[in-house]
Write a protein that holds these residues in place. Sequence first.
Motif, short mmCIF file in Angstrom:
data_model
loop_
_atom_site.label_atom_id
_atom_site.label_comp_id
_atom_site.label_asym_id
_atom_site.label_seq_id
_atom_site.Cartn_x
_atom_site.Cartn_y
_atom_site.Cartn_z
N SER A 76 0.83 -1.20 0.00
CA SER A 76 0.00 0.00 0.00
C SER A 76 0.86 1.25 0.00
CB SER A 76 -0.92 0.00 1.22
OG SER A 76 -1.64 1.21 1.30
N ARG A 77 1.90 1.26 0.84
CA ARG A 77 2.81 2.41 0.88
C ARG A 77 3.50 2.61 -0.47
NH1 ARG A 77 4.78 4.78 5.26
NH2 ARG A 77 6.84 4.94 4.28
N LEU A 349 4.24 18.29 -11.33
CA LEU A 349 3.77 16.92 -11.13
C LEU A 349 3.82 16.53 -9.66
CD1 LEU A 349 2.85 14.26 -12.44
CD2 LEU A 349 5.27 13.65 -12.72
N HIS A 350 4.86 16.97 -8.97
CA HIS A 350 5.00 16.62 -7.55
C HIS A 350 3.89 17.23 -6.72
CE1 HIS A 350 6.93 15.78 -3.70
NE2 HIS A 350 6.73 17.05 -3.37
N TYR A 351 3.68 18.53 -6.85
CA TYR A 351 2.71 19.22 -5.99
C TYR A 351 1.26 18.97 -6.40
CZ TYR A 351 6.61 21.64 -3.81
OH TYR A 351 7.77 21.92 -3.13
N ALA A 352 1.04 18.67 -7.69
CA ALA A 352 -0.32 18.44 -8.15
C ALA A 352 -0.77 17.00 -7.97
CB ALA A 352 -0.45 18.84 -9.62
N VAL A 353 0.17 16.05 -8.03
CA VAL A 353 -0.21 14.64 -8.01
C VAL A 353 0.50 13.87 -6.89
CG1 VAL A 353 -0.32 12.49 -9.33
CG2 VAL A 353 -0.62 14.70 -10.49
N GLU A 354 1.83 13.87 -6.93
CA GLU A 354 2.58 13.01 -6.01
C GLU A 354 2.36 13.38 -4.55
OE1 GLU A 354 7.24 11.67 -5.15
OE2 GLU A 354 6.77 13.18 -6.70
N ARG A 355 2.51 14.66 -4.22
CA ARG A 355 2.41 15.06 -2.82
C ARG A 355 1.03 14.84 -2.23
NH1 ARG A 355 4.20 20.98 -0.35
NH2 ARG A 355 4.17 20.34 1.85
N PRO A 356 -0.07 15.18 -2.94
CA PRO A 356 -1.39 14.91 -2.36
C PRO A 356 -1.60 13.45 -1.99
CG PRO A 356 -1.61 16.42 -4.20
CD PRO A 356 -0.18 15.95 -4.20
N PHE A 357 -1.11 12.53 -2.81
CA PHE A 357 -1.27 11.11 -2.49
C PHE A 357 -0.37 10.69 -1.34
CE2 PHE A 357 -3.51 10.94 -6.52
CZ PHE A 357 -4.45 9.94 -6.30
N LEU A 358 0.80 11.29 -1.23
CA LEU A 358 1.65 11.02 -0.07
C LEU A 358 0.99 11.53 1.22
CD1 LEU A 358 5.21 11.85 -1.47
CD2 LEU A 358 4.22 9.60 -1.03
N GLN A 359 0.34 12.68 1.13
CA GLN A 359 -0.38 13.20 2.29
C GLN A 359 -1.57 12.31 2.64
OE1 GLN A 359 -1.17 17.14 0.74
NE2 GLN A 359 0.62 18.03 1.78
N LEU A 360 -2.26 11.80 1.62
CA LEU A 360 -3.36 10.87 1.87
C LEU A 360 -2.84 9.61 2.53
CD1 LEU A 360 -6.29 9.96 1.52
CD2 LEU A 360 -5.70 9.21 -0.81
N ARG A 361 -1.70 9.12 2.08
CA ARG A 361 -1.10 7.94 2.71
C ARG A 361 -0.78 8.20 4.17
NH1 ARG A 361 4.79 5.85 0.85
NH2 ARG A 361 5.39 7.67 2.09
N ALA A 362 -0.23 9.37 4.45
CA ALA A 362 0.12 9.71 5.83
C ALA A 362 -1.13 9.79 6.71
CB ALA A 362 0.87 11.04 5.86
#
Length: 380
Positions: A76-77, A349-362
């Motif tokens: 999942s991570r 790409l990082h701030y629009a896609v990658e980071r939001p999903f990392l925040q959701l994971r957290a």
Amino acid sequence: MSRLPGLELLRAIAVIWVMLFHSFLVGGLGPDFAWLSRFGWMGVDVFFVLSGFLIGSQVLAPLARGERLSFADFYSRRAYRILPAFAVTLAIYLAFPGLRESDGIAPWWQFATFTMNLQAHYEPHVAFSDAQAAFSHAWSLCVEGHFYLAFPALAGWLTRRPSVMKVIGMCVFVVLAGVLLRTGTWLYNTALDPPRNWFVEDIYYPTWNRLDGLLAGVVLATISVYRPGLWARMGKLGNGFAAFGLAILALTMWLFQQRSGLRGNSIGWPVLSAGIASLVVAGASTRSWIGRWSVPGAAWIAAVSYSLYLSHMLVLHAVHVQLGEWLQGSGLIAFAVYAAATLAGGALLHYAVERPFLQLRARRQSSGRSARDSGAPFTA
């Protein structure tokens, strides 16, 4: 694992080095920068060693404590970390052919199944734009994906009845098998001279030929988790490891003077991985100049490095199409424009896609820990 500026610096150098190498797409950045870009493909091997070390530590730490590894949590991570930005980049490549750095692209399902590196097909004398070269740098993500799939189960098996000799035997087998396999493949294809780019297809891309870097990182993770005393002593010698790593890197550049030659592709990969592993030891040490040297901007580049890696070919091509004639021969100005554009594309790409999903994971992990602490059932 806490943030370590030395490892962030290595990650930042790796992604910049790779982007410099791929500047061939825009005709290169001029003779002043050619020495920087020639061996930039080695940046991918830096990523492999770092991945082996960091992922290896995550997997081995609970096993060393006698805990069961949660495969669901691990995958999942990894899914939150890898798939969203990868899927968006792939969608752009498929939906907007005009943005591709090459007209040809492998079938979508090869990317979706992370098998593109095992089925690449490039004609040796076909122009770059006509080959299946668009998004071809995803080959390294396929190698990483195979590592994520296989390593947790392998680690669980090896630690069920821990044995130093079993681990050493496995490492020796992987290294020697890689040397023999690459050597045999090179000799076979050189003798037959098939009408295809066999170096890329049979040696450079396949996962089984690129295990040296991941293995080197896992070895470091094993030492840090199971032999913390030895790891601490290694850290005290951080500057020595840094000097040794740079010397081995220079040796590797000599071995790979001909990138597709036998010398490099037989023994060059484990030598390169050993050198990078030494630099990782130095980077993880707070006593080395690498480990305590916090370079401004390195942490940010390291944080967005995955998005940079995914998007930089698209951005380089777009700038070349729009400004290529104006930038041709302008040296430092061209370098600055291409660098600024790739950083901006990666940041988007990082701030629009990658980071939001990392925040959701957290958030999901935080709610899961709260549920466990309160005695409530945990749902992944």
